[in-house]
Design a protein around this motif. Structure first.
Motif: not given
Length: 162
Positions: A28-37
């Protein structure tokens, strides 16, 4: 900044040590970071907490799933996370009401915690108490998915030029 090999080792160590809940949180954390990037989200906190929002003319509604990421050591939602949800909902209500080129920043936040944050999700509903040109006052309530109110808050926001 970490070198690539340090990052790869850190990720591998985390995956090796992690249980199923830990793996879901990491994903979830990495998915969120990807969405931000990818510019699909405006901040890191929004996708990290998996915030879903709904806005209409009178209220701003923010829903967050209850996951181990946001729980404290008592296995209930951490009060600071509840405060973040409240501040975000009221702040976004304030910002969305302003003309282009203006923003709103929190000047005061007063929270009454009423019940533990448990269940599957929390929903914060924010609305205006006062909407001035320099200061805005909002109010919000946070509910569990069983309908129980867990927090009541008021907040003041100062209008600034970007």
């Amino acid at each position: 900044m970490m070198k690539d090999e340090e990052l790869v080792k850190l990720m591998a160590d985390c995956v090796e040590l992690a249980n199923d809940d830990d793996i879901k949180i990491l994903k979830d954390m990495l998915t969120g970071m990807k969405q931000k990037l990818e510019n699909k989200r405006g901040t890191y906190i929004e996708p990290l907490l998996q915030m879903k929002r709904q806005i209409n003319s009178d209220t701003y509604e923010l829903t967050v799933p209850v996951t181990p990421l946001i729980n404290n050591n008592l296995d209930i939602v951490h009060g600071g996370v509840t405060a973040t949800i409240i501040d975000t909902a009221m702040g976004m209500m304030a910002v969305n009401s302003l003309p282009e080129g203006y923003a709103a920043v929190t000047t005061q936040l007063n929270i009454h915690y009423l019940a533990p944050g448990i269940g599957n999700e929390l929903t914060c509903k924010a609305h205006f108490v006062h909407k001035g040109t320099k200061i805005m006052v909002l109010e919000s309530d946070v509910f569990r998915d069983d309908g129980k109110k867990i927090a009541h808050a008021t907040g003041s926001f100062f209008v600034i030029k970007k």
